[in-house]
Design an enzyme around this catalytic site. Structure first.
Site, short mmCIF file in Angstrom:
data_model
loop_
_atom_site.label_atom_id
_atom_site.label_comp_id
_atom_site.label_asym_id
_atom_site.label_seq_id
_atom_site.Cartn_x
_atom_site.Cartn_y
_atom_site.Cartn_z
CG HIS A 1 -1.71 -1.06 6.07
ND1 HIS A 1 -2.10 -0.39 6.75
CD2 HIS A 1 -1.90 -0.74 4.75
CE1 HIS A 1 -2.42 0.81 6.07
NE2 HIS A 1 -2.38 0.58 4.69
CB CYS B 1 -1.01 0.06 1.29
SG CYS B 1 -2.16 1.51 1.23
CG ASP C 1 -0.72 3.99 5.46
OD1 ASP C 1 0.16 4.61 5.90
OD2 ASP C 1 -1.95 3.91 5.76
CB CYS D 1 -5.80 -0.61 4.55
SG CYS D 1 -5.57 0.20 2.82
NE ARG E 1 -0.42 4.50 8.92
CZ ARG E 1 -1.86 4.29 9.23
NH1 ARG E 1 -2.11 4.40 10.25
NH2 ARG E 1 -2.82 4.08 8.26
ZN ZN Z 1 -3.31 1.15 3.01
#
Ligand code: ZN
Length: 220
Positions: free
Chosen positions: A98, A42, A44, A101, A46
């Site tokens: 994750h 992803c 993202d 999400c 993080r």
């Molecule tokens: Zn995500």
């Protein structure tokens, strides 16, 4: 403002630290990359592939998009898979989702977010395929966590169904496709115990009955 000085300073510091640990590090890497792993994760912030897997530059080939989706019409993702498999000869493709999400949550909530809704449609398809199982969970968090996992499993199958991966298997190229989850709350990776190494191992249907009964048992 224009140069984002802080990032350039951090970069110099990072490069200095890498060289102090291995003076030839960049010289070796500048000649070629030879990663064994392709990470599909992803976007993202993080969930950075190298940091959470403890891998250095050169060790993992990476493709990231919102909610780690592998769509058969996404030329970008398919190009990464093709280059990784056919040129770099990577041995493992890891689809890593994750918990928490935002893409999966947005798909679940089905609110209007504009253009991205077209992309999130892929996750709504996953939800539709597995709605019966998802209904077995009681809390919103449990449902969302499971949808994040199911999304990874379905994307693993999508990777396996590409002509690229099937072509590699036909040539007896060693190639395994894995499904993992990352927990942003504790930084720990979890293996979803899906590892497909040839066409015969691709499940027609992903054991929804088993998953459903697990969910129902836990609710008793
Ligand atoms: Zn995500």
């Amino acid at each position: 403002m224009r140069t984002l000085k802080k990032i350039f300073d951090q970069n110099k510091e990072w490069a200095k630290n890498v060289i102090s640990a291995d003076p030839d590090f960049f010289k070796k890497l500048s000649e070629q990359q030879n990663p064994e792993y392709l990470w599909i994760g992803c976007s993202d912030s993080r969930v950075p592939a190298n940091q959470i897997s403890g891998m250095l530059p050169g060790e993992v080939f990476v493709h990231r998009n919102i909610a780690n989706i592998v769509s058969h019409t996404d030329l970008n993702c398919l190009s990464v898979i093709q280059y990784g498999v056919e040129v770099l000869k990577i041995k493992h493709i890891i689809v890593c989702g994750h918990y928490g999400c935002g893409g999966v949550k947005a798909a679940w909530e089905d609110k209007e977010n504009g253009l991205i809704d077209n992309w999130l449609r892929n996750i709504q398809d996953v939800q539709r395929f597995h709605q019966t199982e998802l209904d077995c969970f009681h809390t919103e968090k449990e449902k969302l966590d499971r949808l994040c996992e199911l999304n990874v499993i379905e994307q693993v199958v999508n990777v396996c169904r590409t002509t690229i991966v099937q072509g590699a298997w036909k040539l007896n190229q060693e190639l395994a496709i894995h499904g993992w989850m990352y927990n942003v709350e504790d930084g720990i990776l979890k293996d979803l115990d899906i590892c497909i190494t040839n066409k015969a191992e691709i499940p027609d249907k992903l054991l929804p009955g088993m998953c459903c009964s697990l969910a129902c048992d836990s609710a008793l």
